[in-house]
Scaffold this motif. Structure first.
Motif, short mmCIF file in Angstrom:
data_model
loop_
_atom_site.label_atom_id
_atom_site.label_comp_id
_atom_site.label_asym_id
_atom_site.label_seq_id
_atom_site.Cartn_x
_atom_site.Cartn_y
_atom_site.Cartn_z
N LYS A 50 0.83 -1.21 0.00
CA LYS A 50 0.00 0.00 0.00
C LYS A 50 0.87 1.26 0.00
O LYS A 50 0.56 2.23 -0.69
CB LYS A 50 -0.91 -0.01 1.21
N ALA A 51 1.95 1.24 0.76
CA ALA A 51 2.83 2.41 0.83
C ALA A 51 3.52 2.67 -0.51
O ALA A 51 3.71 3.83 -0.90
CB ALA A 51 3.86 2.22 1.93
N THR A 52 3.89 1.62 -1.22
CA THR A 52 4.52 1.83 -2.53
C THR A 52 3.52 2.31 -3.57
O THR A 52 3.89 3.03 -4.49
CB THR A 52 5.22 0.55 -3.02
N ILE A 70 1.37 9.76 7.15
CA ILE A 70 1.41 9.76 5.69
C ILE A 70 1.65 11.21 5.26
O ILE A 70 0.82 12.08 5.50
CB ILE A 70 0.11 9.20 5.09
N LYS A 90 1.47 6.20 12.77
CA LYS A 90 1.86 6.24 11.36
C LYS A 90 1.53 7.62 10.80
O LYS A 90 0.46 8.18 11.08
CB LYS A 90 1.10 5.16 10.59
N TYR A 107 4.34 9.64 1.20
CA TYR A 107 5.31 8.78 1.85
C TYR A 107 4.82 8.43 3.25
O TYR A 107 4.32 9.30 3.97
CB TYR A 107 6.67 9.46 1.92
N SER A 108 4.99 7.17 3.65
CA SER A 108 4.53 6.70 4.96
C SER A 108 5.72 6.49 5.89
O SER A 108 6.72 5.89 5.49
CB SER A 108 3.77 5.39 4.82
#
Length: 87
Positions: free
Chosen positions: A8-10, A72, A70, A18-19
């Motif tokens: 998911k982050a990519t 984002i 987290k 960016y996470s």
């Protein structure tokens, strides 16, 4: 603390998002200042969420995976962060 590299982050990297795992006590203002200072980029938006601790077991032993925060981070147009170092 460190970036998150998941599927998911990519996918979010395509939208210039960016996470990162951050300190649970840090707020958006300090996260923005740290990212701009470390990577020399312009941050336009930050979304944060507190993820709960989860129960994990290894064999007969039961333990807890600690909770974390987290962030984002959305960067301005044209700014990028190189997460994958090339040797």
């Amino acid at each position: 603390k460190y970036p998150i590299i998941t599927d998911k982050a990519t996918r979010l990297l395509e939208n210039n998002k960016y996470s990162f795992i951050v300190n649970p006590s840090s707020d958006k203002i300090t996260i923005k200042a740290a990212i701009e200072y470390l990577f020399n980029v312009k941050v336009t938006k930050i979304n944060t969420c507190q993820l709960p601790k989860k129960q994990k077991r290894v064999g007969k032993y039961i333990g807890w995976k600690s909770h974390y925060k987290k962030a984002i981070v959305t960067l301005a147009e044209g700014d990028t962060i190189n997460l994958f170092a090339e040797n």
